[in-house]
Design a protein around this motif. Structure first.
Motif, PDB file in Angstrom:
ATOM      1  N   GLN A   1     -10.100  -8.382   0.568  1.00 47.24           N
ATOM      2  CA  GLN A   1     -10.681  -6.748   0.404  1.00 47.24           C
ATOM      3  C   GLN A   1      -9.664  -6.192  -0.548  1.00 47.24           C
ATOM      4  N   LEU A   2     -10.303  -5.406  -1.572  1.00 42.94           N
ATOM      5  CA  LEU A   2      -9.716  -4.782  -2.501  1.00 42.94           C
ATOM      6  C   LEU A   2      -9.768  -3.307  -2.036  1.00 42.94           C
ATOM      7  N   TYR A   3      -8.747  -2.389  -2.418  1.00 42.89           N
ATOM      8  CA  TYR A   3      -9.326  -1.107  -2.173  1.00 42.89           C
ATOM      9  C   TYR A   3      -8.388  -0.303  -3.328  1.00 42.89           C
ATOM     10  N   ASN A   4      -8.800   0.941  -3.229  1.00 38.41           N
ATOM     11  CA  ASN A   4      -8.510   2.106  -4.283  1.00 38.41           C
ATOM     12  C   ASN A   4      -6.799   1.938  -4.188  1.00 38.41           C
ATOM     13  N   ASP A   5      -6.096   2.502  -5.660  1.00 35.86           N
ATOM     14  CA  ASP A   5      -4.773   2.424  -5.542  1.00 35.86           C
ATOM     15  C   ASP A   5      -3.970   1.330  -5.496  1.00 35.86           C
ATOM     16  N   GLY A   6      -4.716   0.188  -5.981  1.00 38.50           N
ATOM     17  CA  GLY A   6      -3.800  -1.104  -5.767  1.00 38.50           C
ATOM     18  C   GLY A   6      -3.439  -1.827  -4.708  1.00 38.50           C
ATOM     19  N   LEU A   7      -4.233  -1.439  -3.320  1.00 39.59           N
ATOM     20  CA  LEU A   7      -3.927  -2.257  -2.327  1.00 39.59           C
ATOM     21  C   LEU A   7      -5.005  -3.104  -2.002  1.00 39.59           C
ATOM     22  N   SER A   8      -4.462  -4.503  -1.569  1.00 39.72           N
ATOM     23  CA  SER A   8      -5.369  -5.639  -1.267  1.00 39.72           C
ATOM     24  C   SER A   8      -5.067  -6.292  -0.195  1.00 39.72           C
ATOM     25  N   ILE A   9      -5.894  -6.533   0.935  1.00 33.18           N
ATOM     26  CA  ILE A   9      -5.767  -7.230   1.996  1.00 33.18           C
ATOM     27  C   ILE A   9      -6.358  -8.669   2.128  1.00 33.18           C
ATOM     28  N   HIS A  10      -5.882  -9.516   2.765  1.00 31.18           N
ATOM     29  CA  HIS A  10      -6.356 -10.847   2.660  1.00 31.18           C
ATOM     30  C   HIS A  10      -6.357 -11.282   4.319  1.00 31.18           C
ATOM     31  N   PRO A  11      -7.372 -10.950   5.142  1.00 30.69           N
ATOM     32  CA  PRO A  11      -7.145 -11.184   6.528  1.00 30.69           C
ATOM     33  C   PRO A  11      -6.886 -12.664   6.687  1.00 30.69           C
TER      34      PRO A  11
ATOM     35  N   PRO B   1       1.926  11.393   4.671  1.00 28.12           N
ATOM     36  CA  PRO B   1       0.740  11.989   5.900  1.00 28.12           C
ATOM     37  C   PRO B   1       0.037  12.866   5.585  1.00 28.12           C
ATOM     38  N   HIS B   2       0.525  13.947   4.609  1.00 25.64           N
ATOM     39  CA  HIS B   2      -0.102  15.140   4.208  1.00 25.64           C
ATOM     40  C   HIS B   2      -1.084  14.980   3.159  1.00 25.64           C
ATOM     41  N   GLN B   3      -1.023  13.812   2.434  1.00 22.36           N
ATOM     42  CA  GLN B   3      -1.888  13.526   1.418  1.00 22.36           C
ATOM     43  C   GLN B   3      -2.109  11.907   1.486  1.00 22.36           C
ATOM     44  N   PRO B   4      -2.560  11.469   2.522  1.00 22.24           N
ATOM     45  CA  PRO B   4      -2.941  10.111   2.786  1.00 22.24           C
ATOM     46  C   PRO B   4      -3.965   9.502   1.626  1.00 22.24           C
ATOM     47  N   ARG B   5      -3.658   8.393   1.305  1.00 19.62           N
ATOM     48  CA  ARG B   5      -4.616   7.503   0.398  1.00 19.62           C
ATOM     49  C   ARG B   5      -5.350   6.337   1.434  1.00 19.62           C
ATOM     50  N   TRP B   6      -4.637   5.985   2.392  1.00 20.74           N
ATOM     51  CA  TRP B   6      -5.212   5.027   3.380  1.00 20.74           C
ATOM     52  C   TRP B   6      -5.216   5.259   4.787  1.00 20.74           C
ATOM     53  N   ILE B   7      -4.242   5.667   5.265  1.00 17.35           N
ATOM     54  CA  ILE B   7      -4.053   5.875   6.691  1.00 17.35           C
ATOM     55  C   ILE B   7      -3.890   7.304   7.119  1.00 17.35           C
ATOM     56  N   GLU B   8      -5.053   7.843   7.659  1.00 17.23           N
ATOM     57  CA  GLU B   8      -5.039   9.209   7.836  1.00 17.23           C
ATOM     58  C   GLU B   8      -4.950   9.663   9.342  1.00 17.23           C
ATOM     59  N   THR B   9      -4.102  10.718   9.678  1.00 20.51           N
ATOM     60  CA  THR B   9      -3.913  11.251  11.065  1.00 20.51           C
ATOM     61  C   THR B   9      -5.300  12.208  11.320  1.00 20.51           C
ATOM     62  N   VAL B  10      -5.745  11.819  12.577  1.00 26.64           N
ATOM     63  CA  VAL B  10      -6.935  12.765  13.028  1.00 26.64           C
ATOM     64  C   VAL B  10      -6.329  13.544  14.265  1.00 26.64           C
ATOM     65  N   TRP B  11      -5.769  14.699  13.881  1.00 24.91           N
ATOM     66  CA  TRP B  11      -4.930  15.376  14.981  1.00 24.91           C
ATOM     67  C   TRP B  11      -5.776  15.622  16.281  1.00 24.91           C
ATOM     68  N   GLY B  12      -5.055  15.160  17.200  1.00 25.66           N
ATOM     69  CA  GLY B  12      -5.517  15.300  18.607  1.00 25.66           C
ATOM     70  C   GLY B  12      -6.413  14.128  19.010  1.00 25.66           C
ATOM     71  N   SER B  13      -6.535  13.205  17.984  1.00 25.35           N
ATOM     72  CA  SER B  13      -7.447  12.080  18.372  1.00 25.35           C
ATOM     73  C   SER B  13      -6.586  10.606  17.829  1.00 25.35           C
TER      74      SER B  13
ATOM     75  N   ILE C   1      -8.772   5.062   5.769  1.00 23.29           N
ATOM     76  CA  ILE C   1      -9.659   5.788   4.810  1.00 23.29           C
ATOM     77  C   ILE C   1      -9.841   5.383   3.176  1.00 23.29           C
ATOM     78  N   GLY C   2      -9.244   4.197   2.961  1.00 25.49           N
ATOM     79  CA  GLY C   2      -8.917   3.494   1.792  1.00 25.49           C
ATOM     80  C   GLY C   2     -10.402   3.354   1.159  1.00 25.49           C
ATOM     81  N   GLU C   3     -10.717   3.481   0.003  1.00 25.53           N
ATOM     82  CA  GLU C   3     -11.858   3.383  -0.592  1.00 25.53           C
ATOM     83  C   GLU C   3     -12.278   1.907  -1.129  1.00 25.53           C
ATOM     84  N   ARG C   4     -13.161   1.034  -0.564  1.00 28.20           N
ATOM     85  CA  ARG C   4     -13.260  -0.153  -0.714  1.00 28.20           C
ATOM     86  C   ARG C   4     -13.818  -0.502  -2.207  1.00 28.20           C
TER      87      ARG C   4
END
Length: 236
Positions: free
Chosen positions: A135-145, A214-226, A231-234
């Motif tokens: 899995q390739l995402y924006n900003d150079g992140l790759s994940i191989h489960p 945290p305030h300008q996340p590229r991948w992990i976003e805090t949903v306040w109260g939840s 949110i990484g773009e695949r």
């Protein structure tokens, strides 16, 4: 062949469990028995199963929660068996991803027929071609489960086991908001109770290693109260 199919039986009543164990083994299945929700989730994470037979009324973690966690990481058939006859319970179980619902008491012949039907469909599904797991995402992140590898701009990230499991959970369910309770139960395999702070600490550490603000996340976003969501773009 059926004798290669491994079934996880989740049932807290030892008498019922023994009847089902004996019957399914006579039918040629390999069966692992778990008597609580937490035990079953631990067994599932550490084993390889082709089907889950799941009671709803369980100690430590109920069947609905077990079903939800199983479905987050696997497409194996989940067959709920319960004395609950209310339509609401059936709809809730099916809504969480269960494949079937059988009401107690049921005949062993009916159970065998349903188990074999779901296993047959699962075998056909497994035989179909699957996409690349990379899995390739924006900003150079790759994940191989498959090999649990995470890279950022080509360099391996040195993540702890819990950090890696946390990232895999969020990334494999892109856009879905997970509460701290859900994350703790899934990753740590225990009731959350007062451990939400543990999740916060691990999220902070994971973000630091990813270079995610945290305030300008590229991948992990805090949903306040939840909770949190990925949110990484695949790309692939």
């Amino acid at each position: 062949m059926k004798d290669k199919d491994n079934i996880l039986l989740v049932e807290d009543d030892p008498e019922i469990a023994r009847i089902l164990l004996d019957h399914l083994r006579r039918e040629g299945y390999a069966v692992t028995w778990a008597s609580s929700g937490l035990e079953s989730w631990e067994d599932f994470r550490n084993g390889e199963y082709q089907l889950v037979l799941l009671d709803l009324m369980l100690p430590e973690m109920d069947g609905f929660t077990v079903c939800k966690h199983v479905r987050l990481i696997s497409d194996v058939p989940v067959l709920i068996m319960s004395a609950r006859t209310q339509e609401e319970s059936k709809l809730k179980g099916l809504g969480l991803g269960a494949d079937d619902y059988i009401t107690k008491p049921f005949s062993l012949a009916e159970l065998t027929a349903r188990v074999e039907a779901h296993l047959s469909r699962y075998r056909r599904y497994q035989g179909s071609p699957s996409p690349s797991v990379l899995q390739l995402y924006n900003d150079g992140l790759s994940i191989h489960p498959l090999n649990q590898q995470v890279r950022l701009n080509g360099a391996d990230l040195q993540l702890t086991g819990k950090e890696r499991a946390l990232l895999m959970l969020l990334a494999s369910n892109q856009g879905r908001v997970f509460t701290k309770t859900e994350i703790y139960e899934h990753v740590w395999g225990q009731p959350a109770e007062e451990n939400s702070g543990t999740v916060t600490v691990h999220i902070k550490s994971l973000r630091a290693k990813l270079g995610d603000e945290p305030h300008q996340p590229r991948w992990i976003e805090t949903v306040w109260g939840s909770g949190y969501r990925f949110i990484g773009e695949r790309i692939k």
